[in-house]
Design an enzyme around this catalytic site. Structure first.
Site, mmCIF file in Angstrom:
data_model
loop_
_atom_site.group_PDB
_atom_site.id
_atom_site.type_symbol
_atom_site.label_atom_id
_atom_site.label_comp_id
_atom_site.label_asym_id
_atom_site.label_seq_id
_atom_site.Cartn_x
_atom_site.Cartn_y
_atom_site.Cartn_z
ATOM 1 N N GLU A 71 -7.395 -3.008 -6.615
ATOM 2 C CA GLU A 71 -8.595 -3.607 -6.131
ATOM 3 C C GLU A 71 -9.547 -4.538 -7.159
ATOM 4 O O GLU A 71 -10.101 -5.576 -6.773
ATOM 5 C CB GLU A 71 -9.489 -2.603 -5.355
ATOM 6 C CG GLU A 71 -8.636 -2.211 -4.116
ATOM 7 C CD GLU A 71 -9.640 -1.208 -3.147
ATOM 8 O OE1 GLU A 71 -10.754 -1.563 -3.124
ATOM 9 O OE2 GLU A 71 -9.090 -0.397 -2.446
ATOM 10 N N SER A 84 9.350 5.966 -9.878
ATOM 11 C CA SER A 84 10.378 6.946 -9.845
ATOM 12 C C SER A 84 11.471 6.141 -9.020
ATOM 13 O O SER A 84 11.339 5.160 -8.414
ATOM 14 C CB SER A 84 9.840 8.192 -9.030
ATOM 15 O OG SER A 84 8.864 8.777 -9.558
ATOM 16 N N ASP A 136 -1.835 3.118 0.067
ATOM 17 C CA ASP A 136 -3.115 2.718 -0.280
ATOM 18 C C ASP A 136 -4.103 3.723 0.271
ATOM 19 O O ASP A 136 -4.564 3.765 1.285
ATOM 20 C CB ASP A 136 -3.393 1.320 0.484
ATOM 21 C CG ASP A 136 -4.683 0.882 -0.076
ATOM 22 O OD1 ASP A 136 -5.215 1.447 -0.976
ATOM 23 O OD2 ASP A 136 -5.147 -0.155 0.715
ATOM 24 N N ASP A 148 -9.920 3.574 -1.540
ATOM 25 C CA ASP A 148 -10.757 2.438 -1.344
ATOM 26 C C ASP A 148 -12.056 2.354 -2.031
ATOM 27 O O ASP A 148 -12.784 3.495 -2.154
ATOM 28 C CB ASP A 148 -11.276 2.227 0.051
ATOM 29 C CG ASP A 148 -10.330 1.567 1.001
ATOM 30 O OD1 ASP A 148 -9.064 1.011 0.442
ATOM 31 O OD2 ASP A 148 -10.168 1.466 2.253
#
Length: 821
Positions: A195, A263, A335, A338
């Site tokens: 972000e 991974s 996600d 924030d």
């Protein structure tokens, strides 16, 4: 004169003797903490005898009268081998490193205090189920039994490092284990950095198309379950502020952008297995350290044996198998973070703006004690959205306006985090349905679980998915106004919304941190994914044969072919190969021709013994630098790794992306071929300066050296030669045998992040299952088990992974018997 010589000789002899005595004393004190694995010890806290049977790789097989006693044994074994690592990790998440290491770790401590992870772990103890609470309590008792033994028997304080960095060791608590799960979430999370970088880049490049070039979305609908083999082979038919950037300390768990979790994991159903049994392969990726974060162990529970990779300090097998179930973990790239920009009240900076007006910060003072210095008092502040973070961290100061502060919303900041109970549940689950159901309790870090039981396979995203409003201003891609109601989280989505691929018809599932699903916001999983290249190679290997074996799965884990190299070199070198007249020997033009000739015959294999991988890596790095430097200026330094999708967009001129090839500050209009040629010249010059003029004699492994460095002693002269483990390695940023490069410094190609653990499980023949770690079981650098597995790991070899008790006892090199006191 003879008398003077005699006295000088005596003095020199005395000095040598004193030095030898000093070395002997140091060795004696350090060796006192080497564990004795063959003994009997009376301890409190167990109901019956516990046996810790160790094989020649120092893998403990732990047997007890009940599950609590087995977890006690695991705590004792962890403390035998990794006490320093456990205590250091606990201090990290507590924000107490500076008490031992001084001011160098102050920034890490203050950030940990602001996130408040350890108090949240303490409050999460009450949220665990009874089975997990019992295991946590027993495990802590096992750790503390080892501490009591060390103190009672003067066993060198438990590890050599405790002589150099003296600090009291507090007894282990159940909250400590939960806190280490939250610390793993720190190491595996990178959405916040994305972000910030997107925000900084968008300030310089307002053009949406150009922003999409340099920070591209992964195209396609996503890959998780592969289609039936017959569908691919038709002939087979079957069913802004001023701020100072803080230097990164090796003890910091906050990974730079591009070095968060990764991974690989994949599984095959019986229909795609040559033996008729399910197969599962997993290799979780984290930053390399000495010792590795992983510790191999086998627990004999009441429901059956469990074997695989544990994390010292945590009483669960994080990746492994039981007789009926295997599970692998990969970072999901959900996600789950924030950033918010909070507006301060201009009349009262102790308040911040909310949808309903200004509100007081929740505040608390925290004292950080610093070795040999006065303590520092830090004022911690929280808003409804999360903790306030300073501009000196994560480059937040570059995107935070004056009169505002940045805050973080993150699923790991839960006060009722049941992730450890979920991980515990995996060890008791008897099939993939039970394992998927257990996943409901995972909070953070979010993972893709690859599952296999005796009859089927599955891929399940676990971890809490934030619920965002459809009207969210940036869809979670950029920091947004914290006082706007539409930007705030609205709880979490139900677990049923997590992507799930249960018993797919094609018989193959897998994840390489790639995009797995394409759903519209806000039901999406993420806009930022960890891979767009390895998945292409994996798909080809999996679908290149109808059925698989344990050997084909290990070959895929160790595959070094770069899909990125195979796809990009024909694009960027299309107008350079075999063009022009022969150049005089010794000139840059001749060296460029030599480099192109080598690359023209190369198959994209990132083999440590070849020169082509190093030439390719240097060319692509120089190319991206040429393309972005004039547009981004100093911000180009943040793009430390080549983004293949960006290079492809530019050289295919997708949406006008070839505009990046023109240098803004120059009068002529440069073509992409011009930039490719100039970048290759840059690479050749750099290679000559750093590795020598003979390009054909270059060796990728000399640059791509795995750096298993001790986070504390790794930079100490002389000692670093004993505690650091360095290995020439194959692979690269975009190969299945992933060896993520550092991306910065004098040698940007050092291998710093990769598979510290590899395991392949075969349910048709369980005793043929194998696993390995990248260093060794012991954290004691005088132990032969400090690095004994590292040489096997480097060569792509494994050790047997068996739940057969008779085999474990037959191969025992030491048996520790803990008897009730």
């Amino acid at each position: 004169m003879a008398s003077l010589f005699k006295w000088l000789f005596r003095l020199a002899t005395a000095l040598v003797v004193l030095c030898l005595l000093a070395v002997a004393a140091v060795y004696y004190l350090a060796s006192r903490s080497l564990p004795d694995y063959d003994k009997e010890l009376a301890v409190r806290g167990i109901d019956g005898p516990v046996e810790i049977v160790r094989n020649n790789a120092n893998v403990p097989h732990i047997f007890g009268a009940g599950d609590a006693d087995v977890f006690f044994g695991l705590g004792y074994a962890h403390a035998q081998d990794r006490l320093w690592q456990m205590v250091t990790l606990r201090r990290t998440v507590q924000g107490r490193l500076s008490e031992v290491f001084g001011r160098r770790t102050l920034s890490t401590d203050t950030l940990m205090r602001r996130l408040d992870l350890y108090p949240r772990a303490t409050r999460s103890v009450a949220a665990q189920d009874d089975r997990t609470l019992a295991a946590l309590t027993a495990y802590a008792a096992g750790v503390n039994a080892r501490l009591d033994e060390i103190n009672r028997s003067a066993l060198g304080r438990g590890a050599p490092e405790f002589f150099l960095f003296e600090a009291p060791i507090a007894p282990w608590q159940p909250a400590d284990s939960i806190a280490l799960i939250k610390l793993l979430a720190v190491q595996l999370s990178g959405q916040m950095q994305e972000e910030v970088l997107r925000a900084r880049t968008s300030l310089l490049i307002p053009d949406e198309d150009r922003l999409r070039d340099i920070l591209p979305d992964v195209p396609g609908s996503g890959t998780a379950a592969l289609p039936e083999y017959a569908a691919l082979v038709p002939e087979i038919r079957k069913g802004h502020q001023d701020y100072a950037r803080l230097p990164r300390d090796p003890l910091s768990p906050f990974a730079p952008r591009g070095l968060a979790g990764a991974s690989n994991a994949w599984a095959a159903a019986p229909s795609r297995s040559a033996s008729g049994g399910t197969l599962l392969a997993n290799d979780p990726h984290l930053g390399f350290t000495a010792p590795a974060i992983w510790y191999l162990a086998r627990l004999e529970l009441e429901t059956g044996g469990v074997i695989g990779a544990t994390v010292p300090g945590v009483p669960v097998v994080m990746a492994g198998k039981s007789p009926n179930l295997g599970w692998g973990v990969t970072s999901s790239y959900l996600d789950d973070q924030d950033l918010y920009i909070e507006q301060l009240n201009p009349d009262n900076p102790q308040q911040y703006r909310t949808p309903g007006g200004f509100k007081d910060f929740e505040t608390r003072r925290s004292i950080v004690r610093i070795k040999d210095e006065a303590p520092v008092t830090v004022t911690l502040r929280w808003t409804d959205n999360g903790p306030v973070l300073p501009g000196s961290h994560f480059d937040l100061g570059a995107i935070t306006p004056a009169g505002h502060v940045a805050t973080l919303a993150w699923t790991a900041l839960s006060d009722a985090d049941t992730s450890l109970s979920a991980a515990m549940g995996l060890m008791y689950a008897q099939d993939i349905d039970a394992a998927v159901a257990t996943g409901k309790d995972f909070v953070a870090p979010s993972q893709m679980l690859t599952l296999a039981d005796k009859e089927g396979i599955a891929l399940q995203l676990v971890g809490r998915m934030p619920r965002r409003s459809e009207r969210h201003e940036s869809q979670g891609r950029l920091p947004t106004k914290g006082w706007a109601a539409e930007n705030r989280w609205q709880g979490s989505l139900p677990y049923e919304d997590n992507p799930s691929f249960l018993r797919p018809e094609g018989g193959i599932v897998g994840n390489t941190n790639n995009k797995v699903i394409d759903r519209p916001f806000p039901e999406h999983v993420s806009f930022n994914w960890g891979d767009s290249q390895r998945i292409e190679r994996w798909t080809r290997l999996m679908q290149g044969r109808e059925v698989h074996t344990r050997d084909s799965f290990t070959e895929a884990q160790l595959d070094t072919v770069s899909f990125a190299a195979r796809s990009l070199l024909p694009l960027i070198g299309a107008d350079l190969w075999f063009t022009g007249e022969a150049a005089p020997a010794g000139t840059l033009a001749r060296q460029r021709q030599v480099a192109l000739t080598l690359l023209a015959d190369w198959n994209g294999e990132m083999n440590e013994h070849l020169p082509e991988p190093l030439i390719y890596a240097a060319w692509l790095r120089a190319l991206q630098e040429r393309l972005i430097r004039d547009d981004l200026g100093p911000l180009a330094d943040e793009y430390t790794h080549v983004e293949p999708l960006f290079i492809e967009r530019v050289y295919r001129d997708i949406d006008g992306a070839s505009a990046w090839c023109d240098i803004l500050q120059s009068s002529p209009e440069e073509s992409c071929t011009d930039i490719a040629r100039l970048a290759l010249d840059d690479a050749v010059v750099w290679l000559e300066e750093t590795h020598g003029r003979d390009l054909s004699a270059l060796r990728w492994g000399d640059a791509h050296e795995a750096t298993h460095d001790h986070p504390v002693l790794g930079e100490v002269p002389v000692l670093r030669h004993f505690v650091n483990i360095r290995q020439s390695t194959s692979g690269g940023d975009h190969t299945l045998l992933r060896g993520r490069t550092r991306g910065t410094g004098a040698n940007p190609y050092l291998n710093v992040h990769g598979a510290g653990y590899r395991g392949v499980y075969d349910f048709a023949d369980p005793d043929s299952s194998v696993f390995i770690t990248s260093t060794g079981q012991s954290g004691h650098f005088l132990s032969r088990h400090y690095d004994d597995l590292g040489s096997l790991w480097r060569r792509g070899e494994y050790i047997p992974m068996s739940l057969d008790e008779d085999l474990a006892r037959a191969a025992a090199t030491g048996v520790t018997r803990l008897m009730p006191q």
